[in-house]
Design a protein around this motif. Structure first.
Motif, PDB file in Angstrom:
ATOM      1  N   MET A 180       0.764  -1.251   0.114  1.00  0.00           N
ATOM      2  CA  MET A 180       0.221   0.110  -0.033  1.00  0.00           C
ATOM      3  C   MET A 180       1.217   1.206  -0.376  1.00  0.00           C
ATOM      4  N   PRO A 181       0.974   1.617  -1.396  1.00  0.00           N
ATOM      5  CA  PRO A 181       0.125   1.949  -1.903  1.00  0.00           C
ATOM      6  C   PRO A 181       0.433   1.485  -3.833  1.00  0.00           C
ATOM      7  N   MET A 182       2.178   1.468  -3.530  1.00  0.00           N
ATOM      8  CA  MET A 182       2.483   1.491  -5.084  1.00  0.00           C
ATOM      9  C   MET A 182       1.419  -0.276  -5.545  1.00  0.00           C
ATOM     10  N   TRP A 183       1.460  -1.644  -5.399  1.00  0.00           N
ATOM     11  CA  TRP A 183      -0.344  -2.437  -5.495  1.00  0.00           C
ATOM     12  C   TRP A 183      -1.044  -1.433  -6.772  1.00  0.00           C
ATOM     13  N   TYR A 193      -4.699 -12.112   1.539  1.00  0.00           N
ATOM     14  CA  TYR A 193      -3.453 -12.446   3.059  1.00  0.00           C
ATOM     15  C   TYR A 193      -3.898 -12.875   4.190  1.00  0.00           C
ATOM     16  N   PRO A 194      -3.575 -14.156   4.688  1.00  0.00           N
ATOM     17  CA  PRO A 194      -4.187 -15.426   6.371  1.00  0.00           C
ATOM     18  C   PRO A 194      -4.496 -14.403   7.517  1.00  0.00           C
ATOM     19  N   GLN A 195      -3.581 -12.939   6.973  1.00  0.00           N
ATOM     20  CA  GLN A 195      -4.314 -12.742   8.450  1.00  0.00           C
ATOM     21  C   GLN A 195      -4.740 -10.736   7.914  1.00  0.00           C
ATOM     22  N   PRO A 196      -5.347 -10.156   9.431  1.00  0.00           N
ATOM     23  CA  PRO A 196      -6.081  -9.104   9.080  1.00  0.00           C
ATOM     24  C   PRO A 196      -4.988  -7.373   8.692  1.00  0.00           C
ATOM     25  N   MET A 197      -5.261  -6.753   8.283  1.00  0.00           N
ATOM     26  CA  MET A 197      -4.018  -5.848   8.594  1.00  0.00           C
ATOM     27  C   MET A 197      -3.813  -5.363  10.088  1.00  0.00           C
ATOM     28  N   THR A 198      -2.035  -5.008   9.364  1.00  0.00           N
ATOM     29  CA  THR A 198      -1.240  -4.769  11.184  1.00  0.00           C
ATOM     30  C   THR A 198      -1.856  -3.141  11.075  1.00  0.00           C
ATOM     31  N   ALA A 199      -1.776  -2.754  11.869  1.00  0.00           N
ATOM     32  CA  ALA A 199      -1.480  -1.247  11.995  1.00  0.00           C
ATOM     33  C   ALA A 199      -1.717  -0.354  10.867  1.00  0.00           C
ATOM     34  N   ALA A 200       0.014  -0.616  10.782  1.00  0.00           N
ATOM     35  CA  ALA A 200       0.583   0.705   9.965  1.00  0.00           C
ATOM     36  C   ALA A 200       0.063   0.075   8.916  1.00  0.00           C
ATOM     37  N   MET A 201       0.008  -1.257   8.228  1.00  0.00           N
ATOM     38  CA  MET A 201      -0.260  -1.457   6.729  1.00  0.00           C
ATOM     39  C   MET A 201      -2.541  -0.318   6.570  1.00  0.00           C
ATOM     40  N   ALA A 202      -2.370  -0.432   7.939  1.00  0.00           N
ATOM     41  CA  ALA A 202      -3.798   0.304   7.964  1.00  0.00           C
ATOM     42  C   ALA A 202      -4.223   0.874   7.390  1.00  0.00           C
ATOM     43  N   PHE A 208      -3.079   6.935   1.732  1.00  0.00           N
ATOM     44  CA  PHE A 208      -2.428   6.490   0.644  1.00  0.00           C
ATOM     45  C   PHE A 208      -3.256   5.898  -0.279  1.00  0.00           C
ATOM     46  N   VAL A 209      -4.311   4.867  -0.379  1.00  0.00           N
ATOM     47  CA  VAL A 209      -4.803   4.883  -1.030  1.00  0.00           C
ATOM     48  C   VAL A 209      -5.990   5.381  -1.852  1.00  0.00           C
ATOM     49  N   THR A 210      -6.967   4.824  -0.322  1.00  0.00           N
ATOM     50  CA  THR A 210      -8.293   5.485  -0.241  1.00  0.00           C
ATOM     51  C   THR A 210      -8.992   6.287  -0.648  1.00  0.00           C
ATOM     52  N   THR A 211      -8.263   7.488  -0.762  1.00  0.00           N
ATOM     53  CA  THR A 211      -8.895   8.773  -1.419  1.00  0.00           C
ATOM     54  C   THR A 211      -7.805   8.419  -2.566  1.00  0.00           C
ATOM     55  N   GLU A 212      -6.826   8.429  -3.114  1.00  0.00           N
ATOM     56  CA  GLU A 212      -6.176   8.415  -4.289  1.00  0.00           C
ATOM     57  C   GLU A 212      -6.314   6.841  -5.651  1.00  0.00           C
ATOM     58  N   TYR A 213      -6.847   6.281  -5.073  1.00  0.00           N
ATOM     59  CA  TYR A 213      -7.043   4.846  -6.141  1.00  0.00           C
ATOM     60  C   TYR A 213      -8.467   4.084  -5.723  1.00  0.00           C
ATOM     61  N   PRO A 214      -9.467   4.902  -5.595  1.00  0.00           N
ATOM     62  CA  PRO A 214     -10.336   4.139  -5.263  1.00  0.00           C
ATOM     63  C   PRO A 214     -10.975   2.939  -5.376  1.00  0.00           C
ATOM     64  N   GLY A 215     -10.943   2.103  -4.374  1.00  0.00           N
ATOM     65  CA  GLY A 215     -11.600   0.858  -5.778  1.00  0.00           C
ATOM     66  C   GLY A 215     -10.312  -0.185  -5.490  1.00  0.00           C
TER      67      GLY A 215
END
Length: 235
Positions: A180-183, A193-202, A208-215
């Protein structure tokens, strides 16, 4: 080399939230942390079956092998890199037959390839800047590190926590800009992935993703369930 039993009794799903999503025709990344048992044997087979059922347009199997070098805090940088690369080779060899069962178009991406991607430096700079300048982001990263160190010291009370913190920080500052966010920038709809997002990833996703790359860059957490032997016999 480790061996893992494939008994055919595990089923994977993406949980309730994913039922609202249309996965068919989308692009996804299967993120693999080399060394974790949920990427081996029967659970990997169940993951492949779920991917096939989901009818993705394309799947990239991202083997995060050399990323693990930051975890080998007692080895020299050269030894850590060589070990992590070798373990990636062994993972691919060990799981070749299971990955061969994928029915969707797929490719393998090794971690070194991701690091060499021309998009990577710009996203890494943004992550580094966020850690240095945005208190909420630094807190999210540090809290993720703290959880790792708590698990480490529970297993090894005498562990060098200062060295471990440094290694974890290097790991996250390298990992987050790729996932997040290059991919998302490269058009991937989902990361599996088998685990929930870490706090850092979330927090990386939020900033960097939610607004810039919606969906794009959605997180699909794998869940595994053991099927009863009797049910297997009737199937």
């Amino acid at each position: 080399m480790n061996s893992y039993l494939v008994d055919g009794r595990t089923k994977a799903n993406f949980g309730e939230a994913a039922k609202k999503l249309t996965l068919a025709g989308t692009r996804a990344i299967l993120l693999v942390s080399v060394g974790q048992r949920y990427h081996e044997g029967d659970k990997l087979r169940a993951t492949v079956e779920l991917v096939n059922r989901s009818e993705f347009k394309q799947l990239t199997i991202a083997v995060a092998d050399t990323l693990q070098r930051s975890n080998y805090i007692d080895a020299s940088p050269e030894q850590a890199y060589a070990r992590s690369l070798r373990e990636g080779d062994e993972w691919l060899e060990r799981n070749d037959k299971i990955l061969g069962q994928l029915s969707v178009p797929n490719e393998v991406l090794r971690w070194d390839e991701a690091l060499k991607d021309p998009d990577y430096p710009q996203f890494r700079q943004r992550i580094e800047r966020a850690y240095a300048e945005i208190a909420e982001y630094r807190q999210a990263v540090d809290s993720t590190i703290k959880k790792f160190i708590d698990r480490l010291t529970a297993r090894t009370p005498e562990a060098d926590t200062e060295k471990a913190f440094k290694g974890c920080l290097e790991y996250l500052i390298e990992e987050c800009p790729i996932i997040m966010p290059m991919w998302a920038h490269q058009g991937y709809d989902h990361v599996i992935y088998p685990q929930p997002m870490t706090a850092a990833m979330a927090e990386s996703q939020r900033l960097f993703v939610t607004t810039e790359y919606p969906g794009k860059g959605g997180w699909l957490s794998l869940r595994f369930k053991k099927r009863a032997a009797a049910a297997d016999q009737l199937a």
